[in-house]
Design an enzyme around this catalytic site. Structure first.
Site, PDB file in Angstrom:
ATOM      1  N   ASP A  42       0.832  -1.200   0.000  1.00  0.00           N
ATOM      2  CA  ASP A  42       0.000   0.000   0.000  1.00  0.00           C
ATOM      3  C   ASP A  42       0.870   1.256   0.000  1.00  0.00           C
ATOM      4  O   ASP A  42       1.717   1.441   0.856  1.00  0.00           O
ATOM      5  CB  ASP A  42      -0.886  -0.027   1.254  1.00  0.00           C
ATOM      6  CG  ASP A  42      -2.099   0.870   1.161  1.00  0.00           C
ATOM      7  OD1 ASP A  42      -1.969   1.990   0.637  1.00  0.00           O
ATOM      8  OD2 ASP A  42      -3.174   0.449   1.629  1.00  0.00           O
ATOM      9  N   THR A  81      -7.028   3.856  -1.917  1.00  0.00           N
ATOM     10  CA  THR A  81      -6.775   2.460  -1.571  1.00  0.00           C
ATOM     11  C   THR A  81      -7.800   1.496  -2.148  1.00  0.00           C
ATOM     12  O   THR A  81      -7.449   0.486  -2.752  1.00  0.00           O
ATOM     13  CB  THR A  81      -6.731   2.309  -0.039  1.00  0.00           C
ATOM     14  OG1 THR A  81      -5.691   3.145   0.484  1.00  0.00           O
ATOM     15  CG2 THR A  81      -6.468   0.866   0.363  1.00  0.00           C
ATOM     16  N   ASP A 337      -1.401  -0.270  -4.693  1.00  0.00           N
ATOM     17  CA  ASP A 337      -2.742   0.235  -4.990  1.00  0.00           C
ATOM     18  C   ASP A 337      -2.733   1.687  -5.450  1.00  0.00           C
ATOM     19  O   ASP A 337      -3.701   2.154  -6.057  1.00  0.00           O
ATOM     20  CB  ASP A 337      -3.642   0.089  -3.763  1.00  0.00           C
ATOM     21  CG  ASP A 337      -3.047   0.724  -2.516  1.00  0.00           C
ATOM     22  OD1 ASP A 337      -1.825   0.979  -2.481  1.00  0.00           O
ATOM     23  OD2 ASP A 337      -3.799   0.943  -1.546  1.00  0.00           O
TER      24      ASP A 337
END
Length: 545
Positions: A42, A81, A337
């Site tokens: 992430d 996200t 992401d």
């Protein structure tokens, strides 16, 4: 910092450094791998990856010996996200996944709170967008795991992440094990039986959090990046070393410890379930979330991010060592992401003088109030935040909506921090983009984040380097979500033992990952998608046949 969770993390922590190196070269594999491992880091931007790739010696180093696409794109506009994770294993962009943002406004929602979280079921009585029941109902498309189960019902799918939305959006609608961090331990859907490995990891995490954590030792590379940067008169970031008081759960989450717990749980479930060791091909999905928490709370260019990425490199290496011990043939894909942008206070020190925080007057509430006063309309006129989707209040008449739209466009367009304000009609009328994603117009980028049932009446794009955080504070100093390439570009890496590595610097997209992996295991893509198969054969052959 040495982070060792007894029993649950022994699989990772006990592996000697030598075992973490890539296996000896072997002949190019002729049969499909038995296990696919997909890792999403992430907020690992392509820029951040480029900055640190020379420092990697463990897990990332192995991946760098495979097929390297350093300029992958989360090609849509809403680089958050939930939308980003929805693209990775679906092969389609957010306009088709339905996941246009982390949350959106639905005035028909059956509750007072009209904000809908991307991974919730808003019909649950008593729920709110911040106190919700996790659900996959808003994801409109099947994922790679579902394609695999359609082709072979015996295939198993395990999805573990630090965030519910990461686990759900990559796992899809049919998972065998789905676990995410619930605040005090890893949790899942109500009624799911907790495997022994989850119980052990949760007990070990609880034990670890109860202990204070000493500061991590700075490597020379990280020491050069350690400098306190004032964000407010009483708060600074940039020279942290992840010291943590006993019982501080939030600090645990914003540290390398968090990713080790996530990957340890994934490795433990894979080992207990013997993923890849049976007659079927299985899928292990891992969402490493700590880099995002570090980026938001501490920025991307200080000692904290340096320590985080160096630790993550070692943790991924230990994960690979666990998988190597099983002797299974596995293939890995790693991406992110979305990217991220450092805090403007440090950007200005680093030769980016135009970096700034957004003007609070650009919030939908503030600007909408000014419009209401001018047009003599009672109550709010705009709903939304300072960038992205902005909605017209549902009580407005047709005539009022037209007047509000015209005035909002005028005011947004006149503001020096706004690049563009796009209307619903403009976006809907935009054709599908052609050509490399870096060449797309703002309208084309916005179109790939547009769902007519969920998107706003206006979409506001701030100018480059304008951070949409007006008032920073502890835990929230930097962010992502813009139309710009520092938020859109991410690395995409593939590795399998025996493959001949190569690097392709030209752009590809994260929607290409799912069809690439499907081709690798001989699974037909059962639905229309936006992505294409990337050929992982470095020579004249093709893995896309």
């Amino acid at each position: 910092m040495k982070f060792v969770l007894p029993a649950a993390l022994a699989l990772l922590a006990a592996m000697p450094a030598a075992a973490q190196q890539a296996p000896a070269p072997a002949a190019a594999p002729q049969t499909p791998p038995k296990l696919l491992v997909v890792i999403s880091v992430d907020q690992l931007s392509a820029d951040l990856f480029a900055e640190y790739r020379g420092q990697f010696s463990q897990g990332f180093a192995r991946l760098l010996s495979g097929a390297v696409f350093p300029s992958g794109y989360q090609s849509h506009a809403a680089t958050e996200t939930c939308p980003g994770h929805s693209t990775i294993l679906s092969g389609v962009r957010p306009a088709r996944t339905g996941i246009i943002a982390n949350d959106w406004t639905d005035f028909s929602a059956p509750r007072e709170d009209k904000t809908v979280y991307c991974a919730e079921d808003e019909s649950v009585p008593g729920s709110t967008s911040s106190n919700y029941t996790v659900s996959d109902k808003h994801l409109k498309v099947p994922t790679l795991g579902e394609w695999m189960k359609l082709a072979d019902p015996g295939s198993r799918v395990v999805s573990v992440a630090g965030k519910d939305r990461a686990a759900v959006m990559m796992g899809g609608h049919k998972v065998d094990e789905l676990w995410w961090w619930g605040g005090k331990g890893f949790v899942s859907y109500a009624g799911r039986v907790e495997p022994a490995m989850v119980t052990r990891v949760n007990a070990s995490v609880t034990e670890r959090i109860a202990e204070a954590q000493e500061p991590m030792e700075l490597t020379p590379f990280c020491r050069a990046r350690s400098r306190a940067v004032p964000v407010t008169p009483t708060f600074s970031v940039g020279d942290g070393r992840f010291a943590r008081a006993a019982g501080d759960v939030k600090a645990f989450r914003t540290s390398p410890e968090f990713d080790e717990a996530i990957l340890a749980l994934g490795a433990g479930l894979a080992t207990d379930m013997k993923l890849g060791q049976g007659p079927h091909t299985d899928l292990l999905i891992l969402g490493a979330s700590a880099t995002d928490y570090v980026g938001h709370g501490l920025g991307t260019e200080g000692s904290e991010m340096c320590l985080q990425l160096q630790a993550l490199d070692q943790t991924i290496g230990k994960l690979f060592a666990v998988l190597d011990r099983t002797g299974i043939d596995y293939a890995v894909a790693l991406t992110a992401d979305h990217g991220g942008h450092d805090l403007p206070e440090r950007n200005r020190d680093h030769a980016a003088p135009t970096a700034a925080r957004v003007d609070p007057a650009l919030s939908a509430k503030a600007l909408g109030a000014e419009i209401a006063t001018k047009l003599q309309i009672a109550g709010p006129t705009l709903v939304g935040s300072t960038a992205g989707d902005v909605y017209f209040a549902p009580k407005l008449t047709k005539v009022q909506r037209a007047a509000v739209q015209a005035e909002a466009i005028r005011r947004y367009s006149a503001h020096p921090q706004v690049q563009a304000v796009l209307t619903r009609a403009q976006i809907a009328a935009t054709s599908a983009p052609k050509g490399p994603p870096e060449t797309w117009t703002l309208l084309e980028r916005a179109r790939q984040s547009y769902d007519p049932a969920r998107s706003g009446d206006l979409v506001v794009a701030l100018k480059p380097r304008v951070t949409p955080i007006a008032s920073p504070g502890a835990g929230y100093v930097a962010t992502h979500g813009s139309f710009w390439d520092y938020d859109r570009r991410v690395p995409i890496l593939f590795w399998r033992k025996g493959m001949t590595g190569f690097e392709q610097p030209l752009s590809v997209e994260t929607v290409d990952i799912a069809p690439t992996l499907a081709a690798l295991i001989g699974v037909k893509v059962p639905v229309p998608i936006d992505g294409r198969c990337l050929d992982l054969d470095s020579g004249a052959g093709s893995t896309c046949k």
